[in-house]
Scaffold this motif. Structure first.
Motif, PDB file in Angstrom:
ATOM      1  N   THR A  97       0.850  -1.199   0.000  1.00  0.00           N
ATOM      2  CA  THR A  97       0.000   0.000   0.000  1.00  0.00           C
ATOM      3  C   THR A  97       0.879   1.240   0.000  1.00  0.00           C
ATOM      4  O   THR A  97       1.952   1.254   0.609  1.00  0.00           O
ATOM      5  CB  THR A  97      -0.935   0.036   1.223  1.00  0.00           C
ATOM      6  OG1 THR A  97      -0.160   0.023   2.417  1.00  0.00           O
ATOM      7  CG2 THR A  97      -1.876  -1.150   1.234  1.00  0.00           C
ATOM      8  N   PHE A  98       0.426   2.255  -0.695  1.00  0.00           N
ATOM      9  CA  PHE A  98       1.111   3.547  -0.685  1.00  0.00           C
ATOM     10  C   PHE A  98       0.174   4.580  -1.275  1.00  0.00           C
ATOM     11  O   PHE A  98      -0.829   4.244  -1.915  1.00  0.00           O
ATOM     12  CB  PHE A  98       2.429   3.494  -1.476  1.00  0.00           C
ATOM     13  CG  PHE A  98       2.265   3.176  -2.936  1.00  0.00           C
ATOM     14  CD1 PHE A  98       2.154   4.190  -3.886  1.00  0.00           C
ATOM     15  CD2 PHE A  98       2.234   1.859  -3.366  1.00  0.00           C
ATOM     16  CE1 PHE A  98       2.013   3.893  -5.229  1.00  0.00           C
ATOM     17  CE2 PHE A  98       2.084   1.550  -4.714  1.00  0.00           C
ATOM     18  CZ  PHE A  98       1.970   2.573  -5.646  1.00  0.00           C
ATOM     19  N   GLU A  99       0.515   5.841  -1.057  1.00  0.00           N
ATOM     20  CA  GLU A  99      -0.195   6.949  -1.674  1.00  0.00           C
ATOM     21  C   GLU A  99       0.787   7.698  -2.561  1.00  0.00           C
ATOM     22  O   GLU A  99       1.970   7.831  -2.215  1.00  0.00           O
ATOM     23  CB  GLU A  99      -0.787   7.864  -0.617  1.00  0.00           C
ATOM     24  CG  GLU A  99      -1.869   7.196   0.224  1.00  0.00           C
ATOM     25  CD  GLU A  99      -2.242   8.028   1.432  1.00  0.00           C
ATOM     26  OE1 GLU A  99      -2.532   9.236   1.246  1.00  0.00           O
ATOM     27  OE2 GLU A  99      -2.240   7.488   2.552  1.00  0.00           O
ATOM     28  N   ALA A 100       0.292   8.176  -3.699  1.00  0.00           N
ATOM     29  CA  ALA A 100       1.181   8.824  -4.664  1.00  0.00           C
ATOM     30  C   ALA A 100       0.420   9.896  -5.424  1.00  0.00           C
ATOM     31  O   ALA A 100      -0.805   9.824  -5.597  1.00  0.00           O
ATOM     32  CB  ALA A 100       1.747   7.796  -5.645  1.00  0.00           C
ATOM     33  N   GLY A 111       1.994  10.740 -14.104  1.00  0.00           N
ATOM     34  CA  GLY A 111       3.211   9.951 -13.967  1.00  0.00           C
ATOM     35  C   GLY A 111       2.917   8.468 -14.026  1.00  0.00           C
ATOM     36  O   GLY A 111       1.755   8.034 -14.086  1.00  0.00           O
ATOM     37  N   ARG A 112       3.992   7.695 -14.014  1.00  0.00           N
ATOM     38  CA  ARG A 112       3.871   6.250 -14.091  1.00  0.00           C
ATOM     39  C   ARG A 112       4.927   5.620 -13.186  1.00  0.00           C
ATOM     40  O   ARG A 112       6.108   5.983 -13.246  1.00  0.00           O
ATOM     41  CB  ARG A 112       4.069   5.767 -15.522  1.00  0.00           C
ATOM     42  CG  ARG A 112       3.809   4.276 -15.709  1.00  0.00           C
ATOM     43  CD  ARG A 112       4.371   3.748 -17.028  1.00  0.00           C
ATOM     44  NE  ARG A 112       4.115   4.643 -18.151  1.00  0.00           N
ATOM     45  CZ  ARG A 112       4.701   4.506 -19.337  1.00  0.00           C
ATOM     46  NH1 ARG A 112       5.608   3.544 -19.521  1.00  0.00           N
ATOM     47  NH2 ARG A 112       4.426   5.336 -20.312  1.00  0.00           N
ATOM     48  N   GLN A 133      -0.693   4.171 -12.907  1.00  0.00           N
ATOM     49  CA  GLN A 133      -0.734   5.544 -13.390  1.00  0.00           C
ATOM     50  C   GLN A 133      -1.043   6.492 -12.231  1.00  0.00           C
ATOM     51  O   GLN A 133      -1.877   6.189 -11.380  1.00  0.00           O
ATOM     52  CB  GLN A 133      -1.796   5.696 -14.477  1.00  0.00           C
ATOM     53  CG  GLN A 133      -1.611   4.759 -15.668  1.00  0.00           C
ATOM     54  CD  GLN A 133      -0.319   5.026 -16.419  1.00  0.00           C
ATOM     55  OE1 GLN A 133       0.071   6.171 -16.623  1.00  0.00           O
ATOM     56  NE2 GLN A 133       0.349   3.961 -16.845  1.00  0.00           N
ATOM     57  N   VAL A 134      -0.388   7.648 -12.235  1.00  0.00           N
ATOM     58  CA  VAL A 134      -0.502   8.606 -11.139  1.00  0.00           C
ATOM     59  C   VAL A 134      -0.978   9.936 -11.722  1.00  0.00           C
ATOM     60  O   VAL A 134      -0.519  10.358 -12.794  1.00  0.00           O
ATOM     61  CB  VAL A 134       0.851   8.785 -10.421  1.00  0.00           C
ATOM     62  CG1 VAL A 134       0.728   9.769  -9.263  1.00  0.00           C
ATOM     63  CG2 VAL A 134       1.367   7.435  -9.930  1.00  0.00           C
ATOM     64  N   SER A 135      -1.881  10.604 -11.009  1.00  0.00           N
ATOM     65  CA  SER A 135      -2.382  11.907 -11.431  1.00  0.00           C
ATOM     66  C   SER A 135      -1.949  12.976 -10.438  1.00  0.00           C
ATOM     67  O   SER A 135      -1.190  12.711  -9.498  1.00  0.00           O
ATOM     68  CB  SER A 135      -3.909  11.872 -11.528  1.00  0.00           C
ATOM     69  OG  SER A 135      -4.487  11.806 -10.230  1.00  0.00           O
ATOM     70  N   ALA A 136      -2.474  14.171 -10.613  1.00  0.00           N
ATOM     71  CA  ALA A 136      -2.103  15.273  -9.728  1.00  0.00           C
ATOM     72  C   ALA A 136      -2.764  15.170  -8.361  1.00  0.00           C
ATOM     73  O   ALA A 136      -2.380  15.887  -7.428  1.00  0.00           O
ATOM     74  CB  ALA A 136      -2.473  16.608 -10.378  1.00  0.00           C
ATOM     75  N   GLN A 137      -3.767  14.284  -8.216  1.00  0.00           N
ATOM     76  CA  GLN A 137      -4.443  14.098  -6.942  1.00  0.00           C
ATOM     77  C   GLN A 137      -3.857  12.909  -6.205  1.00  0.00           C
ATOM     78  O   GLN A 137      -3.492  11.900  -6.806  1.00  0.00           O
ATOM     79  CB  GLN A 137      -5.943  13.876  -7.175  1.00  0.00           C
ATOM     80  CG  GLN A 137      -6.632  14.994  -7.930  1.00  0.00           C
ATOM     81  CD  GLN A 137      -6.538  16.321  -7.206  1.00  0.00           C
ATOM     82  OE1 GLN A 137      -6.705  16.381  -5.982  1.00  0.00           O
ATOM     83  NE2 GLN A 137      -6.258  17.389  -7.953  1.00  0.00           N
ATOM     84  N   TRP A 138      -3.790  13.058  -4.886  1.00  0.00           N
ATOM     85  CA  TRP A 138      -3.338  11.924  -4.083  1.00  0.00           C
ATOM     86  C   TRP A 138      -4.261  10.727  -4.317  1.00  0.00           C
ATOM     87  O   TRP A 138      -5.477  10.849  -4.325  1.00  0.00           O
ATOM     88  CB  TRP A 138      -3.348  12.264  -2.595  1.00  0.00           C
ATOM     89  CG  TRP A 138      -2.194  13.106  -2.138  1.00  0.00           C
ATOM     90  CD1 TRP A 138      -2.227  14.416  -1.794  1.00  0.00           C
ATOM     91  CD2 TRP A 138      -0.840  12.669  -1.971  1.00  0.00           C
ATOM     92  NE1 TRP A 138      -0.978  14.846  -1.419  1.00  0.00           N
ATOM     93  CE2 TRP A 138      -0.096  13.785  -1.518  1.00  0.00           C
ATOM     94  CE3 TRP A 138      -0.176  11.461  -2.170  1.00  0.00           C
ATOM     95  CZ2 TRP A 138       1.263  13.723  -1.251  1.00  0.00           C
ATOM     96  CZ3 TRP A 138       1.182  11.393  -1.896  1.00  0.00           C
ATOM     97  CH2 TRP A 138       1.889  12.513  -1.459  1.00  0.00           C
TER      98      TRP A 138
END
Length: 471
Positions: A97-100, A111-112, A133-138
């Protein structure tokens, strides 16, 4: 390569005010063992070229910022990693688990991250290799996986890779825990409400039973019994028909239902309705009226059966329909169809598969039970040499909730074993034979209509693609 730790009240305040998903707690979960070092972000090993990457750990070790200023030849060229602090047994269930979030220029940076877990030394035996895939929101990520080999403490490594694209990624609350092998990875997904597809497309690899059927989402909670349910009285029960195509997730479907209404007496009267959705929305609808002996196996004395087919557009396909009457008299099986009569010798004890749905609910929960018979499958195909026995009570684990179901097993020539499960009220709640399960469910019509609409939509797409009728 740049790595530094930054403190400060302002950053701490920003971290506390950032959107954060609630931590999941569930008393049904076993204790989990953390596999990452204390202060995981500060303890991470970083690799990346000095002129094109950097790492910063900020907010008293609560936030990590990784920058890749250009796309690398390999996404492994920029990454952070940890070696595990505890041992792992083969098939243990692990949860990362993590937040990004992605930061950087523009209104919507993306981001990726490539996630990997493997042995430290060769052979690596990768247990996880996945892009997110990562967006601007946590966003909180929960990734379950299960290594196929054992690893001692320090023998496994978790790596997060950032070199695929130019990007700046922030991470927090990184954790890797081991739940052991007490339940399956799909069981963890169901308990934590995690998309089971994240666990990969696994083969089932074992016979279907109530517990792994629950893990695969075939059932959740069984309907409560009607007040004063009496298996020897008048009742109507409906079982959803669920099929498995060999994988724990992919291809499994609710294909129809079986409904039986019992009218007590001698003979016992059974009204049977079975609906199956076939390829492209072709429906097979079977109805039957069966007069059964009031004995242990509800042996059929006489019956009427209709097999009808309905095209995807709702048109009855009369040319495929079949109407029969039948009886077992004087040791002979007699079937009449379109004015013709067919006879064949019947054994001393013949019952039908649909009759067993009624009879098993009345049988004693006695390990000495031993019923031998011939089975008339679908009231049409006689299969010799069948045996039914009571195997005893079993505790069924459904998300750390347990229930007791009583197990009957049927074996015989010409068919795969049948496993019959009744609850404490003697209701037949589940029947399993090979890849098909009948699951007690009072509300199946909506699911049936959904499956029918989905198949008809497929038929219409293919008909449009090929420019003609696909019946």
């Amino acid at each position: 390569m740049h790595r530094h730790v930054v403190g400060g009240v302002l950053l701490a305040a920003l971290l506390c005010s950032a959107p954060c998903l609630a931590q999941y707690t569930d008393e049904h979960l076993p204790d989990a063992r953390e596999l990452l070092p204390d202060d995981a972000l500060e303890a991470a090993a970083f690799s990346g070229p000095d002129d094109a990457s950097s790492l910063a750990v900020e907010g008293d070790g609560r936030l990590m910022r990784v920058e890749a200023r250009r796309a690398m030849d390999n996404h492994w060229d920029v990454g952070v990693s940890w070696n595990t602090t505890g041992p792992i047994e083969a098939d243990d269930v692990l949860l990362l688990t993590f937040e990004a979030r992605a930061t950087g220029p523009g209104d919507s940076p993306t981001g990726r991250i490539h996630l990997a877990f493997r042995r430290v030394e060769k052979p690596y035996h990768h247990a996880l290799s996945k892009d997110v895939q990562v967006s601007a929101q946590w966003r909180r990520f929960e990734i379950p996986f299960s290594p196929a080999v054992s690893m001692p403490a320090g023998g496994g490594t978790l790596r997060l890779n950032f070199g695929a694209v130019p990007q700046t990624i922030e991470l927090r609350n990184v954790s890797l825990v081991n739940y052991g092998g007490e339940f399956s990875i799909l069981g963890l997904c169901r308990i934590l409400n995690i998309d089971p597809s994240l666990a990969g497309n696994r083969v089932v690899g074992e016979p279907l039973r109530p517990t792994n059927l629950w893990e695969m989402g075939a059932w959740d909670r069984l309907p409560p019994p009607a007040e004063g349910f009496d298996p020897e009285g008048a009742w109507t029960q409906t079982w959803r028909i669920w099929t498995c195509h060999g994988y724990t997730i992919k291809g499994n479907r609710n294909v129809g239902y079986l409904r039986i209404t019992r009218t007590p007496g001698d003979p016992i009267e059974l009204h049977v309705e079975q609906r199956i959705v076939n390829y492209h929305g072709l429906q097979h609808i079977t109805t039957a009226e069966i007069n059964c002996a009031a004995d242990a196996l509800a042996r059929p004395r006489s019956w009427r059966i209709a097999n009808r087919f309905v095209a995807p557009d709702g048109t009855p396909l009369d040319e495929l329909s079949l109407y029969e009457t039948g009886a077992i008299e004087d040791g002979l099986l007699r079937v009449r169809e379109d004015g013709r009569e067919f006879t064949r010798p019947a054994g001393e004890r013949v019952t039908a598969d649909w009759c067993l749905f009624e009879a098993i609910q009345r049988l004693p929960l006695d390990r000495a039970l031993s019923e031998r018979f011939d089975m008339l499958e679908g009231l049409s195909l006689l299969k010799r040499g069948h045996h039914l026995s009571y195997r005893g009570p079993e505790e069924i684990d459904a998300g750390r909730r347990t229930m007791t179901l009583h197990h009957f097993q049927q074996t015989g020539h010409g068919t795969l074993p049948y496993d019959w499960w009744v609850d404490k009220d003697h209701r037949l709640v589940m029947v399993v034979t090979h890849s098909r399960a009948y699951i007690l469910d009072d509300n199946v019509e909506d699911e049936y209509e959904d499956e029918l609409r989905a198949n008809i939509s497929g038929y219409q797409r293919d008909a449009g693609r090929h420019g003609g009728d696909q019946q």
